[in-house]
Design a protein around this motif. Sequence first.
Motif, PDB file in Angstrom:
ATOM      1  N   ALA A 140       0.841  -1.207   0.000  1.00 31.14           N
ATOM      2  CA  ALA A 140       0.000   0.000   0.000  1.00 31.14           C
ATOM      3  C   ALA A 140       0.874   1.254   0.000  1.00 31.14           C
ATOM      4  CB  ALA A 140      -0.922  -0.004   1.214  1.00 31.14           C
ATOM      5  N   LEU A 141       2.016   1.198   0.692  1.00 30.24           N
ATOM      6  CA  LEU A 141       2.943   2.342   0.719  1.00 30.24           C
ATOM      7  C   LEU A 141       3.504   2.594  -0.676  1.00 30.24           C
ATOM      8  CD1 LEU A 141       4.471   4.462   2.447  1.00 30.24           C
ATOM      9  CD2 LEU A 141       6.222   2.735   2.891  1.00 30.24           C
ATOM     10  N   GLU A 142       3.885   1.514  -1.355  1.00 30.63           N
ATOM     11  CA  GLU A 142       4.379   1.657  -2.742  1.00 30.63           C
ATOM     12  C   GLU A 142       3.307   2.242  -3.653  1.00 30.63           C
ATOM     13  OE1 GLU A 142       6.179  -1.700  -4.847  1.00 30.63           O
ATOM     14  OE2 GLU A 142       7.436  -2.036  -3.059  1.00 30.63           O
ATOM     15  N   ASN A 143       2.080   1.744  -3.488  1.00 27.36           N
ATOM     16  CA  ASN A 143       0.963   2.268  -4.303  1.00 27.36           C
ATOM     17  C   ASN A 143       0.732   3.754  -4.043  1.00 27.36           C
ATOM     18  OD1 ASN A 143       0.519  -0.230  -5.402  1.00 27.36           O
ATOM     19  ND2 ASN A 143      -1.176  -0.765  -4.027  1.00 27.36           N
ATOM     20  N   LEU A 144       0.817   4.137  -2.750  1.00 24.77           N
ATOM     21  CA  LEU A 144       0.610   5.541  -2.373  1.00 24.77           C
ATOM     22  C   LEU A 144       1.674   6.428  -3.026  1.00 24.77           C
ATOM     23  CD1 LEU A 144      -0.973   7.510  -0.338  1.00 24.77           C
ATOM     24  CD2 LEU A 144       0.912   7.098   1.236  1.00 24.77           C
ATOM     25  N   ILE A 145       2.917   5.968  -2.968  1.00 29.63           N
ATOM     26  CA  ILE A 145       4.031   6.728  -3.545  1.00 29.63           C
ATOM     27  C   ILE A 145       3.874   6.815  -5.068  1.00 29.63           C
ATOM     28  CG2 ILE A 145       6.538   6.693  -3.933  1.00 29.63           C
ATOM     29  CD1 ILE A 145       6.787   5.462  -1.063  1.00 29.63           C
ATOM     30  N   GLU A 146       3.496   5.686  -5.705  1.00 30.60           N
ATOM     31  CA  GLU A 146       3.338   5.656  -7.160  1.00 30.60           C
ATOM     32  C   GLU A 146       2.184   6.550  -7.599  1.00 30.60           C
ATOM     33  OE1 GLU A 146       3.702   1.621  -8.799  1.00 30.60           O
ATOM     34  OE2 GLU A 146       2.389   2.341 -10.428  1.00 30.60           O
ATOM     35  N   SER A 147       1.099   6.467  -6.834  1.00 35.30           N
ATOM     36  CA  SER A 147      -0.086   7.274  -7.158  1.00 35.30           C
ATOM     37  C   SER A 147       0.218   8.776  -7.056  1.00 35.30           C
ATOM     38  CB  SER A 147      -1.218   6.849  -6.221  1.00 35.30           C
ATOM     39  OG  SER A 147      -2.128   7.890  -6.023  1.00 35.30           O
ATOM     40  N   ALA A 148       0.933   9.171  -5.998  1.00 42.62           N
ATOM     41  CA  ALA A 148       1.271  10.601  -5.810  1.00 42.62           C
ATOM     42  C   ALA A 148       2.294  11.053  -6.841  1.00 42.62           C
ATOM     43  CB  ALA A 148       1.796  10.826  -4.391  1.00 42.62           C
ATOM     44  N   SER A 149       3.119  10.109  -7.294  1.00 43.37           N
ATOM     45  CA  SER A 149       4.135  10.429  -8.286  1.00 43.37           C
ATOM     46  C   SER A 149       3.482  10.680  -9.648  1.00 43.37           C
ATOM     47  CB  SER A 149       5.132   9.271  -8.353  1.00 43.37           C
ATOM     48  OG  SER A 149       6.069   9.481  -9.367  1.00 43.37           O
ATOM     49  N   LYS A 150       2.511   9.828 -10.009  1.00 43.28           N
ATOM     50  CA  LYS A 150       1.821   9.953 -11.297  1.00 43.28           C
ATOM     51  C   LYS A 150       0.860  11.124 -11.309  1.00 43.28           C
ATOM     52  CE  LYS A 150       1.761   5.155 -12.970  1.00 43.28           C
ATOM     53  NZ  LYS A 150       0.973   3.930 -12.858  1.00 43.28           N
ATOM     54  N   VAL A 173       6.204   9.047  12.722  1.00 41.66           N
ATOM     55  CA  VAL A 173       5.591   8.637  11.447  1.00 41.66           C
ATOM     56  C   VAL A 173       6.634   8.641  10.328  1.00 41.66           C
ATOM     57  CG1 VAL A 173       4.042   9.486   9.627  1.00 41.66           C
ATOM     58  CG2 VAL A 173       3.246   9.399  11.997  1.00 41.66           C
ATOM     59  N   THR A 174       7.437   9.684  10.294  1.00 44.08           N
ATOM     60  CA  THR A 174       8.404   9.826   9.206  1.00 44.08           C
ATOM     61  C   THR A 174       9.463   8.721   9.294  1.00 44.08           C
ATOM     62  OG1 THR A 174       7.996  12.213   9.352  1.00 44.08           O
ATOM     63  CG2 THR A 174       9.812  11.519   7.960  1.00 44.08           C
ATOM     64  N   TYR A 175       9.918   8.438  10.510  1.00 44.18           N
ATOM     65  CA  TYR A 175      10.867   7.328  10.711  1.00 44.18           C
ATOM     66  C   TYR A 175      10.268   5.996  10.256  1.00 44.18           C
ATOM     67  CZ  TYR A 175      15.297   8.266  13.123  1.00 44.18           C
ATOM     68  OH  TYR A 175      16.592   8.599  13.412  1.00 44.18           O
ATOM     69  N   ALA A 176       9.052   5.702  10.726  1.00 46.39           N
ATOM     70  CA  ALA A 176       8.438   4.397  10.425  1.00 46.39           C
ATOM     71  C   ALA A 176       8.243   4.230   8.918  1.00 46.39           C
ATOM     72  CB  ALA A 176       7.106   4.269  11.163  1.00 46.39           C
ATOM     73  N   GLY A 177       7.767   5.283   8.262  1.00 47.20           N
ATOM     74  CA  GLY A 177       7.499   5.219   6.829  1.00 47.20           C
ATOM     75  C   GLY A 177       8.768   5.109   5.995  1.00 47.20           C
ATOM     76  N   HIS A 178       9.749   5.967   6.284  1.00 48.34           N
ATOM     77  CA  HIS A 178      10.977   5.948   5.482  1.00 48.34           C
ATOM     78  C   HIS A 178      11.786   4.685   5.752  1.00 48.34           C
ATOM     79  CE1 HIS A 178      11.045   9.939   3.411  1.00 48.34           C
ATOM     80  NE2 HIS A 178      10.014  10.085   4.231  1.00 48.34           N
ATOM     81  N   ALA A 179      11.776   4.198   7.001  1.00 48.99           N
ATOM     82  CA  ALA A 179      12.466   2.931   7.300  1.00 48.99           C
ATOM     83  C   ALA A 179      11.809   1.802   6.498  1.00 48.99           C
ATOM     84  CB  ALA A 179      12.423   2.639   8.798  1.00 48.99           C
ATOM     85  N   ALA A 233      10.144   2.021   3.704  1.00 45.50           N
ATOM     86  CA  ALA A 233      10.455   2.203   2.281  1.00 45.50           C
ATOM     87  C   ALA A 233      11.865   1.716   1.945  1.00 45.50           C
ATOM     88  CB  ALA A 233      10.285   3.668   1.891  1.00 45.50           C
ATOM     89  N   HIS A 234      12.792   1.794   2.927  1.00 47.54           N
ATOM     90  CA  HIS A 234      14.172   1.346   2.701  1.00 47.54           C
ATOM     91  C   HIS A 234      14.385  -0.097   3.155  1.00 47.54           C
ATOM     92  CE1 HIS A 234      15.679   5.164   1.366  1.00 47.54           C
ATOM     93  NE2 HIS A 234      15.223   5.785   2.434  1.00 47.54           N
ATOM     94  N   GLY A 235      13.319  -0.774   3.605  1.00 45.02           N
ATOM     95  CA  GLY A 235      13.448  -2.164   4.057  1.00 45.02           C
ATOM     96  C   GLY A 235      14.155  -2.302   5.393  1.00 45.02           C
ATOM     97  N   ILE A 236      14.141  -1.240   6.201  1.00 42.93           N
ATOM     98  CA  ILE A 236      14.791  -1.290   7.515  1.00 42.93           C
ATOM     99  C   ILE A 236      13.744  -1.558   8.596  1.00 42.93           C
ATOM    100  CG2 ILE A 236      16.061   0.053   9.264  1.00 42.93           C
ATOM    101  CD1 ILE A 236      17.277   1.684   6.939  1.00 42.93           C
ATOM    102  N   GLN A 237      13.980  -2.618   9.353  1.00 37.83           N
ATOM    103  CA  GLN A 237      13.052  -2.930  10.447  1.00 37.83           C
ATOM    104  C   GLN A 237      13.432  -2.152  11.707  1.00 37.83           C
ATOM    105  OE1 GLN A 237      12.061  -7.128  11.203  1.00 37.83           O
ATOM    106  NE2 GLN A 237      12.028  -6.627  13.399  1.00 37.83           N
ATOM    107  N   LEU A 258      19.265   7.532   7.425  1.00 39.41           N
ATOM    108  CA  LEU A 258      17.813   7.530   7.633  1.00 39.41           C
ATOM    109  C   LEU A 258      17.403   8.728   8.493  1.00 39.41           C
ATOM    110  CD1 LEU A 258      14.986   6.103   7.535  1.00 39.41           C
ATOM    111  CD2 LEU A 258      15.696   4.790   9.556  1.00 39.41           C
ATOM    112  N   HIS A 259      18.172   8.971   9.545  1.00 36.01           N
ATOM    113  CA  HIS A 259      17.867  10.092  10.449  1.00 36.01           C
ATOM    114  C   HIS A 259      17.872  11.426   9.685  1.00 36.01           C
ATOM    115  CE1 HIS A 259      17.592  12.047  14.382  1.00 36.01           C
ATOM    116  NE2 HIS A 259      18.512  12.897  13.981  1.00 36.01           N
TER     117      HIS A 259
END
Lengths: 182, 182
Positions: free
Chosen positions: A11-21, A94-100, A102-106, A155-156
Amino acid sequence: MSELNGIDTDALENLIESASKDPDKASFTFRAETEWIGGFASETHISDFTQDGTTVESPEFTITGDEPEALLGDRAGPNAVEHLLAAIGSCLSVTYAGHAAAHGIQLNDLSFEFEGDIDLRGFLGLSEDVRVGYDQIRATTHLDADASEDELRELHEEVIATSPVYDNVTNEVTLDFDLQFE
Amino acid sequence: MSELNGIDTDALENLIESASKDPDKASFTFRAETEWIGGFASETHISDFTQDGTTVESPEFTITGDEPEALLGDRAGPNAVEHLLAAIGSCLSVTYAGHAAAHGIQLNDLSFEFEGDIDLRGFLGLSEDVRVGYDQIRATTHLDADASEDELRELHEEVIATSPVYDNVTNEVTLDFDLQFE
């Protein structure tokens, strides 16, 4: 569904793709109504918002603000400058959780401590030489995540560069006021 | 005790006099701790603060932040940019009530509406050309008070000039960050 940090990464990828298009999909208007309820207490009501010109319905939340007894309130809630720290913390989280994600960081654990110094002679109108708001805010991020320290430092920096409330607090923003007599 | 707008005006005079004689009494440090609790949800805990170097104990308040479903959260609470509007509203409310009381103006009704526009392509890291935070915040003050419109316009200008969160949001403030790996 794929999930990382409690976030649906498809869903995060879709959100990013949708906002990009279609950039309009990333256009939001958020709202709040604050009602003075006597003394130093107020209630702020938050509910619907707008995405791409369309109203998105939301349950209503009420946030109580009040001063502590030392500042002549009843301490029915945190005061405004404490709420400001909460807004920063919520945004960085929120920004940490989302960007982590997106980068595959747990992320295993993430918390922040904030401290802000304020000289209330500005608020009390006693001095024009002191800053009215916080002079400085200090923050500590406590981070436990499955990545190297270099990756986490990167990331920080990314979080700081893309956190909306961090931007609005550390930089200027215009607030246009309309005063209506009822 | 004399009271106006629900505020003990004798205590307000004492507070102003005390801060005027001994500026250290006006020196406060407020604190908040934000804990990421998974997904886009966080809890911010607010409790004790410091006045003139002395800890003042306070009950603990918890503020929940979350994104709406449209932004992949569970809407367990308002999001960070909504909390920012609440902080501004709470601060303007306190500043209005206090300054009106100090000027002997009775407030009958006071409320604020806020709207902030944000292009989330900044948050999503999709564009460096858009502002990350609110581009602009619009506010309306609804005021019913026992004073002339001229006096109330003057009060409004005084509120804007002495509201700590208004200052911190509309002007720059330094946020010093420390990153600790746990």
